[in-house]
Design a protein around this motif. Structure first.
Motif, mmCIF file in Angstrom:
data_model
loop_
_atom_site.group_PDB
_atom_site.id
_atom_site.type_symbol
_atom_site.label_atom_id
_atom_site.label_comp_id
_atom_site.label_asym_id
_atom_site.label_seq_id
_atom_site.Cartn_x
_atom_site.Cartn_y
_atom_site.Cartn_z
ATOM 1 N N LEU A 5 0.822 -1.206 0.000
ATOM 2 C CA LEU A 5 0.000 0.000 0.000
ATOM 3 C C LEU A 5 0.859 1.259 0.000
ATOM 4 C CD1 LEU A 5 -2.678 -1.074 2.649
ATOM 5 C CD2 LEU A 5 -2.951 -1.023 0.166
ATOM 6 N N ASP A 6 1.979 1.204 0.709
ATOM 7 C CA ASP A 6 2.843 2.385 0.841
ATOM 8 C C ASP A 6 3.780 2.569 -0.354
ATOM 9 O OD1 ASP A 6 1.701 2.864 3.283
ATOM 10 O OD2 ASP A 6 3.363 2.022 4.457
ATOM 11 N N GLN A 7 4.218 1.470 -0.982
ATOM 12 C CA GLN A 7 5.294 1.552 -1.960
ATOM 13 C C GLN A 7 4.861 1.376 -3.414
ATOM 14 O OE1 GLN A 7 8.494 -1.148 -0.900
ATOM 15 N NE2 GLN A 7 8.220 -0.743 1.282
ATOM 16 N N PHE A 8 3.821 0.617 -3.661
ATOM 17 C CA PHE A 8 3.485 0.274 -5.044
ATOM 18 C C PHE A 8 2.666 1.365 -5.717
ATOM 19 C CE2 PHE A 8 4.036 -4.431 -6.161
ATOM 20 C CZ PHE A 8 5.187 -4.544 -5.392
ATOM 21 N N ASP A 9 3.083 1.719 -6.945
ATOM 22 C CA ASP A 9 2.294 2.625 -7.763
ATOM 23 C C ASP A 9 1.558 1.804 -8.828
ATOM 24 O OD1 ASP A 9 4.188 2.031 -9.753
ATOM 25 O OD2 ASP A 9 5.270 3.920 -9.492
ATOM 26 N N VAL A 10 0.856 2.462 -9.718
ATOM 27 C CA VAL A 10 0.043 1.761 -10.707
ATOM 28 C C VAL A 10 0.884 0.824 -11.560
ATOM 29 C CG1 VAL A 10 -1.401 2.045 -12.761
ATOM 30 C CG2 VAL A 10 -1.761 3.511 -10.774
ATOM 31 N N GLU A 11 2.064 1.279 -11.982
ATOM 32 C CA GLU A 11 2.901 0.436 -12.833
ATOM 33 C C GLU A 11 3.449 -0.778 -12.083
ATOM 34 O OE1 GLU A 11 3.138 0.582 -16.122
ATOM 35 O OE2 GLU A 11 1.602 2.113 -15.840
ATOM 36 N N ASP A 12 3.720 -0.624 -10.791
ATOM 37 C CA ASP A 12 4.140 -1.774 -9.989
ATOM 38 C C ASP A 12 3.026 -2.815 -9.927
ATOM 39 O OD1 ASP A 12 6.695 -0.753 -9.261
ATOM 40 O OD2 ASP A 12 5.769 0.478 -7.714
ATOM 41 N N TYR A 13 1.813 -2.334 -9.735
ATOM 42 C CA TYR A 13 0.678 -3.249 -9.685
ATOM 43 C C TYR A 13 0.420 -3.897 -11.040
ATOM 44 C CZ TYR A 13 -0.838 -2.099 -4.929
ATOM 45 O OH TYR A 13 -0.918 -1.975 -3.565
ATOM 46 N N ARG A 14 0.676 -3.158 -12.129
ATOM 47 C CA ARG A 14 0.523 -3.759 -13.452
ATOM 48 C C ARG A 14 1.469 -4.949 -13.595
ATOM 49 N NH1 ARG A 14 -1.077 -1.488 -18.247
ATOM 50 N NH2 ARG A 14 -0.563 0.633 -17.602
ATOM 51 N N GLU A 15 2.709 -4.762 -13.214
ATOM 52 C CA GLU A 15 3.680 -5.855 -13.283
ATOM 53 C C GLU A 15 3.258 -7.015 -12.390
ATOM 54 O OE1 GLU A 15 8.440 -6.757 -12.426
ATOM 55 O OE2 GLU A 15 7.667 -4.698 -12.321
ATOM 56 N N LEU A 16 2.757 -6.685 -11.203
ATOM 57 C CA LEU A 16 2.309 -7.714 -10.278
ATOM 58 C C LEU A 16 1.123 -8.490 -10.853
ATOM 59 C CD1 LEU A 16 2.497 -9.054 -7.498
ATOM 60 C CD2 LEU A 16 1.078 -7.185 -6.591
ATOM 61 N N PHE A 17 0.189 -7.783 -11.476
ATOM 62 C CA PHE A 17 -0.965 -8.444 -12.086
ATOM 63 C C PHE A 17 -0.540 -9.489 -13.102
ATOM 64 C CE2 PHE A 17 -3.627 -8.405 -15.965
ATOM 65 C CZ PHE A 17 -4.730 -9.098 -15.475
ATOM 66 N N TRP A 18 0.368 -9.114 -13.992
ATOM 67 C CA TRP A 18 0.790 -10.069 -15.024
ATOM 68 C C TRP A 18 1.630 -11.202 -14.450
ATOM 69 C CZ3 TRP A 18 -1.778 -10.558 -19.182
ATOM 70 C CH2 TRP A 18 -2.451 -9.458 -19.726
ATOM 71 N N LYS A 19 2.374 -10.935 -13.399
ATOM 72 C CA LYS A 19 3.113 -12.021 -12.742
ATOM 73 C C LYS A 19 2.139 -13.025 -12.133
ATOM 74 C CE LYS A 19 7.513 -9.772 -11.729
ATOM 75 N NZ LYS A 19 8.452 -9.279 -10.694
ATOM 76 N N VAL A 20 1.087 -12.514 -11.501
ATOM 77 C CA VAL A 20 0.074 -13.413 -10.923
ATOM 78 C C VAL A 20 -0.594 -14.232 -12.023
ATOM 79 C CG1 VAL A 20 -2.152 -13.514 -9.743
ATOM 80 C CG2 VAL A 20 -0.361 -11.986 -8.892
ATOM 81 N N LEU A 21 -0.970 -13.586 -13.118
ATOM 82 C CA LEU A 21 -1.639 -14.314 -14.198
ATOM 83 C C LEU A 21 -0.712 -15.357 -14.823
ATOM 84 C CD1 LEU A 21 -4.576 -13.660 -14.819
ATOM 85 C CD2 LEU A 21 -3.847 -12.581 -16.939
ATOM 86 N N ASN A 22 0.557 -15.018 -14.958
ATOM 87 C CA ASN A 22 1.528 -15.974 -15.490
ATOM 88 C C ASN A 22 1.734 -17.151 -14.534
ATOM 89 O OD1 ASN A 22 2.060 -14.721 -17.947
ATOM 90 N ND2 ASN A 22 3.635 -13.400 -17.071
ATOM 91 N N GLN A 23 1.695 -16.873 -13.249
ATOM 92 C CA GLN A 23 1.814 -17.951 -12.272
ATOM 93 C C GLN A 23 0.572 -18.837 -12.286
ATOM 94 O OE1 GLN A 23 2.531 -15.630 -8.779
ATOM 95 N NE2 GLN A 23 4.741 -15.515 -9.107
ATOM 96 N N VAL A 24 -0.585 -18.209 -12.387
ATOM 97 C CA VAL A 24 -1.834 -18.967 -12.412
ATOM 98 C C VAL A 24 -1.866 -19.904 -13.622
ATOM 99 C CG1 VAL A 24 -4.331 -18.787 -12.759
ATOM 100 C CG2 VAL A 24 -3.200 -17.329 -11.081
ATOM 101 N N THR A 25 -1.482 -19.404 -14.791
ATOM 102 C CA THR A 25 -1.536 -20.243 -15.989
ATOM 103 C C THR A 25 -0.547 -21.401 -15.907
ATOM 104 O OG1 THR A 25 -1.800 -20.112 -18.395
ATOM 105 C CG2 THR A 25 0.185 -19.119 -17.489
ATOM 106 N N ALA A 26 0.511 -21.234 -15.111
ATOM 107 C CA ALA A 26 1.465 -22.326 -14.932
ATOM 108 C C ALA A 26 0.877 -23.461 -14.105
ATOM 109 C CB ALA A 26 2.748 -21.808 -14.280
ATOM 110 N N PHE A 27 -0.183 -23.169 -13.337
ATOM 111 C CA PHE A 27 -0.868 -24.211 -12.565
ATOM 112 C C PHE A 27 -2.003 -24.860 -13.361
ATOM 113 C CE2 PHE A 27 0.746 -21.630 -8.908
ATOM 114 C CZ PHE A 27 1.500 -22.633 -8.307
ATOM 115 N N ASP A 28 -2.230 -24.389 -14.579
ATOM 116 C CA ASP A 28 -3.313 -24.923 -15.400
ATOM 117 C C ASP A 28 -2.930 -26.294 -15.935
ATOM 118 O OD1 ASP A 28 -5.521 -25.328 -16.956
ATOM 119 O OD2 ASP A 28 -5.262 -23.539 -18.197
ATOM 120 N N GLU A 29 -3.739 -27.303 -15.645
ATOM 121 C CA GLU A 29 -3.438 -28.675 -16.052
ATOM 122 C C GLU A 29 -4.091 -29.056 -17.370
ATOM 123 O OE1 GLU A 29 -4.768 -30.933 -12.735
ATOM 124 O OE2 GLU A 29 -3.199 -30.200 -11.370
#
Length: 255
Positions: A101-125
């Protein structure tokens, strides 16, 4: 197994939740069902009020275990989404620590969003659906999980100008593609719905709609650009999504 919750469960059991989960759900309820009926996504609001939505919780979004929690929830959701109503969506709240909440700006969250989605797709069987292109630059590409195509939506604490993309914690929502079978540019109902949503969006945000907002299937549309919108009118030139199967590293520091 990913645990899913519904509005009628929260109505009776919300006091049993931890503080951050209770706060996240109550914030969502206040925003989407505001008494003045200003929230721009009409299907989302209607889906909430009629108990069509399903909810899940995940931990710190920087941790791979949280992406796994989301993948389990998505897998369970895919099994029941068609039984929940025509305005179906899965909404996932992530525990968002103070340092984010204190450190992340919009672009940090954008990167985080795509990292989460990339991680999620790696769990797709499951294999990627044959009728959905694997190339995000294709206008018919859509994020898929467990054989189901979804429209993904991200809201963050850092969005300030584009109010419709602001939420107190990191939030991801997934709408099954079949929801849009009647809500599209080829139907009179869809055209009217689009006009109403876009008008409400401009009024809600107090700024023009983002130029990346288009209909799925339009020749100049890129779905991935709509998943995470900037606070201004800019957008990335390349899609960060990677369909991969590999051991996932954890990451806990701001990139």
């Amino acid at each position: 197994m990913g645990e899913l919750f519904e509005k009628i469960w929260f109505d009776e059991h919300i006091q049993t939740l931890s503080d951050w989960k209770k706060d996240a759900y109550e914030s969502f309820s206040t925003i989407i069902a505001d008494k003045d009926n200003t929230y721009p996504c009409i299907p989302g609001r209607q889906g909430f009020l009629t108990n069509n939505l399903r909810f899940s919780f995940a931990g710190d979004p920087r941790k791979v275990d949280s992406a796994k929690e989301l993948s389990l929830a998505l897998r369970e959701y895919g099994k029941c989404s068609r039984e929940t109503g025509k305005y179906a969506s899965l909404v996932t709240f992530f525990e968002t620590p103070k340092d984010l909440l204190d450190q992340f700006d919009v672009e940090d969250y954008r990167e985080l969003f795509w990292k989460v989605l990339n991680q999620v797709t790696a769990f797709d069987e499951e294999e990627w659906p044959e009728d959905i292109p694997t190339d995000p630059t294709d206008h018919k590409w859509e994020f898929c999980f467990d054989g189901e195509p979804y429209f993904a939506f991200c809201a963050t604490p850092a969005h300030e100008v584009r109010r419709s993309r602001h939420f107190p914690c990191f939030l991801l929502a997934f709408q099954p593609r079949w929801v849009f079978e009647e809500i599209n540019d080829s139907t009179v109902f869809g055209q009217k719905m689009k006009k109403s949503i876009r008008k409400r969006l401009v009024e809600y945000d107090g700024m023009p709609g983002h130029p990346d907002l288009k209909w799925y299937g339009q020749s100049d549309n890129h779905e991935w650009k709509q998943y995470f919108l900037s606070d201004n009118e800019t957008s990335p030139s390349k899609c960060p999504f990677m369909r991969m199967q590999q051991t996932l590293p954890n990451f806990t520091q701001k990139s």
